[in-house]
Structure formats: C-alpha cells, structure tokens
Design an enzyme around this catalytic site. Structure first.
Site, PDB file in Angstrom:
ATOM      1  N   TYR A 172      -0.634  -9.926   0.477  1.00  0.00           N
ATOM      2  CA  TYR A 172       0.456  -9.383   1.295  1.00  0.00           C
ATOM      3  C   TYR A 172       0.426  -9.954   2.710  1.00  0.00           C
ATOM      4  CZ  TYR A 172      -3.257  -6.193   2.858  1.00  0.00           C
ATOM      5  OH  TYR A 172      -4.435  -5.666   3.332  1.00  0.00           O
ATOM      6  N   HIS A 198     -10.604  -2.859  -1.369  1.00  0.00           N
ATOM      7  CA  HIS A 198     -11.530  -2.302  -0.375  1.00  0.00           C
ATOM      8  C   HIS A 198     -12.579  -1.452  -1.085  1.00  0.00           C
ATOM      9  CE1 HIS A 198      -9.058  -3.237   3.250  1.00  0.00           C
ATOM     10  NE2 HIS A 198      -8.074  -3.166   2.387  1.00  0.00           N
ATOM     11  N   ARG A 213      -2.856 -11.921   3.617  1.00  0.00           N
ATOM     12  CA  ARG A 213      -4.188 -11.553   3.129  1.00  0.00           C
ATOM     13  C   ARG A 213      -4.335 -11.978   1.673  1.00  0.00           C
ATOM     14  NH1 ARG A 213      -7.685  -7.978   4.498  1.00  0.00           N
ATOM     15  NH2 ARG A 213      -8.910  -9.774   3.956  1.00  0.00           N
ATOM     16  N   TYR A 232       0.839  -1.197   0.000  1.00  0.00           N
ATOM     17  CA  TYR A 232       0.000   0.000   0.000  1.00  0.00           C
ATOM     18  C   TYR A 232       0.871   1.243   0.000  1.00  0.00           C
ATOM     19  CZ  TYR A 232      -4.248  -2.597   1.239  1.00  0.00           C
ATOM     20  OH  TYR A 232      -5.319  -3.442   1.237  1.00  0.00           O
ATOM     21  N   HIS A 272      -7.253  -8.362  -2.506  1.00  0.00           N
ATOM     22  CA  HIS A 272      -8.590  -7.791  -2.332  1.00  0.00           C
ATOM     23  C   HIS A 272      -8.579  -6.307  -2.664  1.00  0.00           C
ATOM     24  CE1 HIS A 272      -6.491  -7.181   1.505  1.00  0.00           C
ATOM     25  NE2 HIS A 272      -7.156  -6.030   1.552  1.00  0.00           N
TER      26      HIS A 272
END
Lengths: 259, 190
Positions: free
Chosen positions: A167, A182, A177, A128, A180
């Site tokens: 990640y 959000h 995770r 991110y 995905h």
C-alpha cells in the site's frame, strides 16, 4: 519536466538509504559489532526524525531489575477464533488464503512457551480497517486483519489469514510499503519485548522501503523475510509460509524464575 | 549454534484493532483502596503531543511478586470481546494508546519492593521501542536508588513522576529534547 525541489522523491530517499548502508559498512570495517536492530534515528524514514532520543540509552546492569521478569498470558486472554483471521466475520475475506507458522525462541535458542503473539495487517487490497487509513482501496467487510495466539510448548505459533497487499504511504512521493504482517511478541522478560514486521519473499518493493531498509545489516534484514514452504501449503486450501522469531534481551534465569 | 535476534520494526499507525484493549490502563481492580493514578503525555522533538503512541506498563504486585498473572486481555468466549481483568489476580500488565492529545492514564496499585513502574514506548516513527521507568516520588529515595544515583540531576528528574495530589502522579515521556524540556532517560538492559 523539471523536478520540483520541494517534492521528496524516491531518488532522494534511495540515495539516503544507500548512504546509511555505506556508513554502516564502514563501521563494520572499523571493527564495530553488527547491529541487528534499526537505528532509532533513521532519516529516510522521516517520521523517525523528531521521535527518537538523541541521548544514548542508559545501561541498567541491575540483576534485580523488574524488567527481567514480564507479564504472562493464558487461555483466558484469547479465543479459538483469534488465530484464524479468515473466520472472524460472517463471510470469507477476499484474497490469497495463507498460513504462517514459526518458532519463537530467546537468544539462547530456548523456546518461548505459552506466550502471547499478536498480529495485524492490511487486507488483500492493501487497506487497513482503520479510519485513518485513507488509501482508496476497498475495505473488506469480512476482514479486520487482527489475530492473536499463545505459543505452544515448543514455542510455535500458527495463523491462518489472507496475504496482505502492498500500500502507498506519505513518507515521500510514490512511497509504497512492501506487503507485511505486523507481529507483537512477549518473552519471559519485559526486556525481550518485540514488535516487528514480517515480509514476503521476492517482494520488488524491498529496496525502496525505508522501514525495512532501516535495518542496515543485510543478514539481519533477511531475517524479516518469511520463507515459502511448500510442505506447509494445504492442498485446495492455503499457501504456507514459515517465519521463525528470535527475541533479543536478557531474562532472569529459569531457576530464578521457575517458569 | 548462535541465535541471531529478529530485528525490531515500527509499530506503525494502524495497530488500533490489534493491541489496545478496553480497560488496558486499569491494572488495579475497580474500587480497590490504595489505587494510584499515573498519567501524562508523550511529546516529540518539536514539543508536540504524540497521538499514536502505545505505552505498556509492567510492575510487581503490591506484595512484591513478579510472576504476574494471566487475564490482562481476558475475553468473552462467546463474543470474543474483552471483558476486563477478574479483579482478583493482579496481572501487573497495562497497555494504553495515547489519545489525540498524546495523553494516557494508568490506574494501578503501588509496586511492591521497588519504587517504579516499568514503561515500554511504541510509536509510529519509532523503529525500536524504548524502555523507561516511572519512579513514584512517595516511594523513591533518589539517594539510594542505583539508577537514579548514577544520573545527573537534570536527567534524573525525567524519571521521577510528579505528585499532583494524593494518589495522583504525572509522568510525561519526551522522546526527544524540544529545546525547552529535557529528553526522557531511556534504558538499555544487558
């Protein structure tokens, strides 16, 4: 090598996930209503333990509740580039270009028109653009991973982006995770507010992930997974996914609301 | 045909570039007379401040209108940057990420027709958002407000903002009882 009892392993988390699933199956067998949403206190997701209320929610039956209306957004709240996450920098981001589209409806199936959809995601390497993300995967100078749009008159949204990578995180040892995106959504009522995550079909990490598995209802969990739709793929350009969204919660009737 | 709801998932820790926006807590136009400040902290079950919560606020305009107005996230068409609300329309919507000390500040106008501001709480660790209400003490008669009347005294108190001085009210959100402080009353709508 003997296991260190102080290290929280995937096996421990997986056993807790399994236990929660079996407890839910028992509840259903005893006649409980299916629960589409995660329980706020879900131990396999350790951060939930001290961050959920222990008291039951207080039901508000007031037909004049302010929450039955909600904020509105318009063309001034977005720009044309906001729905294309691959065009927000001088260069092109690395990764697998994709489009995701779907329809936003309320629980009666009525399209949610002209409302704000916001998304955020990791880059193709699973990182991110956030200074607290310490995953040693490369940042992409051409990707922030943020988008927004308004739904059209049929409740549809579309984003162009790159497929996010999976990640690691620190819920437990070797926690990963699944990939995905959000999503944040508004309905016509504040009660319909939804923040959720869209997953990709066939991800091998699903069963290990306490956040996805917090939705203990299998059918509900499957509604978080997008469908690959070849008819949405663009030749020589991008892969296409479809993900429809249904907002829960009551709203003022259309007659009262007039919009 | 039945339409089954899409499940909620946590907002996680990394929404920073996506959801908060400059001036998100300034619902009131700058310099508007009668502006009130509502501020506070979000705490977890250990009594620790929650530094990565996101609060959203929704309220009627001072004249009681609940239609809201676009423009909460108004953007510059050239740079894409947030340029703030026009200061003419009252959008009724605010959004504030808590700071490193779990604090938020909202500057708004008093809601018309009701004595409360609706609050929605998101946070890492919270798998499904929580609704609550910040009742403003100078507008609230607990004896006539149906929700407050239905609650025992110690629970009711968690929904009442505390007046600090003229126009400044404190409203803390406690996600869980920490052994000393009562957990905030959270709401469900049916």
């Amino acid at each position: 090598m003997t296991a260190n009892p102080l290290v929280l392993t995937q096996d421990v988390i997986s056993a807790e996930i399994d236990q929660a699933r079996r407890a839910y199956a028992e509840e259903l067998k005893e006649g409980a209503e299916p629960r589409p949403h995660p329980a706020r206190g879900y131990r396999p997701y350790r951060s939930s333990v001290a961050r959920h209320p222990r008291q039951p929610l207080v039901v508000v039956g007031d037909p004049d509740a302010v929450e039955l209306s909600g904020p509105v957004f318009g063309v001034t709240d977005i720009t044309d580039l906001d729905s294309d996450l691959t065009r927000q920098h001088l260069g092109e981001p690395l990764g697998e270009r994709m489009q995701v589209t779907g329809r936003v409806a309320d629980r009666d199936g009525r399209p949610v028109r002209g409302q704000l959809v916001e998304i955020w995601q990791a880059n193709s390497a699973g990182r991110y653009a956030h200074q607290r993300d310490q995953h040693p995967a490369p940042l992409d100078p051409h990707f922030t991973g943020v988008g927004r749009c308004l739904t059209d008159d049929q409740g549809r949204y579309t984003f162009t982006t790159i497929k996010p990578g999976p990640y690691p995180w620190r819920n437990h040892l070797n926690a990963w995770r699944p990939a995905h995106i959000h999503f944040s959504l508004f309905g016509t009522a504040f009660t319909q507010r939804l923040v959720t995550q869209m997953y990709f079909p066939g991800d091998p990490l699903f069963e290990y992930d306490p956040i996805l598995q917090s939705v203990t209802d299998e059918a509900a969990r499957s509604r978080l997974v997008a469908t690959y739709d070849h008819s949405l793929s663009s030749p020589e350009w991008a892969l296409g996914y479809r993900w429809d969204i249904v907002l829960d919660g009551p709203a003022a009737t259309w007659i009262e609301e007039g919009r | 045909m039945t339409f089954l709801p899409t499940p909620s998932q946590t907002v996680g820790p990394f929404y920073g570039y996506a959801l908060p926006f400059t001036g998100g807590g300034n619902i009131a136009p700058a310099g508007e007379p009668g502006t009130i400040t509502v501020h506070g902290q979000v705490f977890d079950g250990a009594g620790a401040p929650v530094p990565d919560a996101l609060l959203e606020f929704w309220q009627p305009a001072p004249d009681g209108s609940r239609t809201g107005a676009p423009g909460s996230l108004r953007r510059d068409a050239v740079t894409g940057a947030v340029v703030g609300r026009t200061g003419v329309e009252f959008t009724g919507f605010g959004r504030v990420a808590t700071d490193a000390d779990g604090r938020y500040v909202l500057r708004t106008l008093p809601p018309g027709g009701v004595p409360y501001i609706s609050v929605c709480v998101f946070a890492r660790g919270l798998l499904h958002h929580l609704f609550t209400r910040a009742y403003l003490p100078h507008l609230t008669d607990p004896a006539t407000e149906p929700l407050l009347r239905s609650l025992p005294e110690h629970r009711r108190a968690t929904l009442l903002a505390v007046r600090e001085r003229e126009g400044v009210h404190r409203f803390d959100v406690r996600l869980q009882d920490d052994g000393v402080h009562e957990e905030t009353v959270f709401l469900a709508f049916e």
